[in-house]
Design a protein around this motif. Structure first.
Motif, mmCIF file in Angstrom:
data_model
loop_
_atom_site.group_PDB
_atom_site.id
_atom_site.type_symbol
_atom_site.label_atom_id
_atom_site.label_comp_id
_atom_site.label_asym_id
_atom_site.label_seq_id
_atom_site.Cartn_x
_atom_site.Cartn_y
_atom_site.Cartn_z
ATOM 1 N N ASP A 66 56.352 -5.109 4.468
ATOM 2 C CA ASP A 66 55.824 -4.033 6.376
ATOM 3 C C ASP A 66 54.961 -2.574 5.428
ATOM 4 O O ASP A 66 55.496 -1.931 4.445
ATOM 5 N N GLU B 148 60.913 -9.009 15.052
ATOM 6 C CA GLU B 148 60.413 -8.933 14.015
ATOM 7 C C GLU B 148 61.811 -8.816 13.157
ATOM 8 O O GLU B 148 61.195 -9.653 11.972
ATOM 9 N N GLY C 156 56.309 -9.796 11.727
ATOM 10 C CA GLY C 156 56.684 -9.718 12.842
ATOM 11 C C GLY C 156 55.098 -8.357 13.230
ATOM 12 O O GLY C 156 55.379 -8.223 14.765
#
Length: 379
Positions: free
Chosen positions: A75, A52, A83
């Motif tokens: 994220d 990731e 990832g």
């Protein structure tokens, strides 16, 4: 569990070059590779974590967003550098060239399938957000027209569900050729021309998808956009792009944020700006007025003798910072409204007031430093 810093995961500095990143990832991937740590869940998680981190930092665009916004820019709640939800097949498909340098066969595992995992393409869409949505964060349901797995063959591309190993590459998806050169025998590797890297041949192709395993269709995708995003920011929702041919890995959905113009507020970073107008009597005698903010109305005091152009700062009434570093302010510019037309009676009253010393300009040092104070507000 809170994610670790990607640079810390790979053990490199923030100014690491592409070669430094690759070397660091190669070292970790070799250490925690599943074939070297069978059944070790902790090693598997570290293997995925390293993948990731490398996936984000090796991509200039993702790395720039990460350096600017941290994990919030990539994220969590629908954000992803890709990832975060990577499967083992994803990792081996993305970084098969690196694993081949270890002595592992293409695909990343010496004892598992070697054929190429076909990946779907990414999709880019625009999402318009109001300032209110940006301030609070928002859950969105997006209807996206894209390639989805074929329902008739369950994404296999085969009408009878049968696939055979390619006779050219024997199921490897790659073909090799030895060439005699002045330096000796050299071995070249390329995608199998018969199966295009699948390792499988379909004799009875599905009539709906013509053997590709994907068809055009609509998909409803739900994402959570965190508060504090800004116009122009992009983030990836992993695995929500076009489906991969023949049950391959899906691409990513790239979401581009567009900020809708607001009739009341103007944005300056995390601060919000607005203009209000008061009457001449209100400016002279002072008043209390109700003004809108992003989360409701508040009453503010206008002091007696307020000059036109005065800026009021309402702490914490701006927008939240994307990375969680507090909240911006509301900057309110007070404008004294001057009538453009007056009647005879009003003209007489004003002429009477014009002779008073109180109505003659007598600016203080504070009044003269208006532009300095303005610069302070926006620096």
């Amino acid at each position: 569990m809170e994610k670790r810093d990607y640079y810390e995961v790979l053990g490199v500095n923030k100014d690491a070059s592409a070669d430094d990143l690759k070397k660091a990832y190669r070292k970790l991937a070799m250490k925690y590779h599943p074939d070297r740590n069978p059944g070790d869940k902790e090693a598997e998680e570290k293997f995925k974590e390293a993948a990731e981190a490398y996936d984000v930092l090796s991509d200039p665009d993702k790395r720039a967003r990460y350096d600017r916004f941290g994990h919030a820019g990539l994220d969590g709640n629908g954000f992803g550098g890709s990832g975060g939800g990577m499967s083992m097949d994803d990792i081996f498909s993305h970084f098969g060239d690196i694993f081949s340098e270890f002595g592992f066969d293409f695909g990343g595992r010496s004892s598992q399938r070697q054929a190429t995992v076909r990946r779907g393409t990414n999709i880019r869409i625009k999402v318009e957000l109001t300032l209110a949505e940006i301030a609070a964060g928002v859950h969105k349901k997006l209807k996206v027209n894209k390639y989805i797995p074929c329902s008739q063959c369950n994404g296999t591309g085969s009408s009878d569900g049968k696939q055979e190993n390619c006779s050219t590459c024997k199921g490897a998806g790659r073909v090799y050729r030895n060439m005699q050169t002045m330096f000796g025998v050299m071995r070249s590797e390329s995608v199998c021309p018969s199966c295009q890297g699948d390792g499988k041949i379909i004799k009875n192709k599905c009539s709906k998808c013509h053997g590709e395993g994907i068809v055009k269709g609509d998909d409803v995708i739900e994402i959570d956009i965190p508060k504090g995003v800004s116009d122009g920011i992009e983030f990836a929702v992993h695995g929500k792009g076009n489906a991969g041919p023949r049950n391959g890995v899906a691409g990513d959905l790239i979401v581009h944020v567009e900020e809708k113009a607001d009739n009341t507020f103007e944005r300056n970073g995390d601060d919000l700006l607005q203009n209000i107008f008061i009457t001449i009597p209100e400016a002279i005698m002072g008043t209390q007025i109700e003004i809108p903010t992003i989360d409701g109305k508040v009453r503010v005091k206008i002091a007696a003798g307020t000059q036109s152009g005065k800026i009021l700062r309402l702490k914490g009434k701006g927008l939240p910072n994307l990375q969680g570093y507090g909240t911006g302010d509301m900057l309110v510019t007070v404008n004294v409204w001057i009538p453009k037309k007056i009647n005879k009676e009003e003209e007489k009253l004003i002429q009477q007031l014009a002779g008073s010393d109180n109505f003659k300009p007598s600016p203080t040092a504070e009044d003269k430093s208006f532009f300095n104070r303005l610069r302070e507000y926006f620096n």
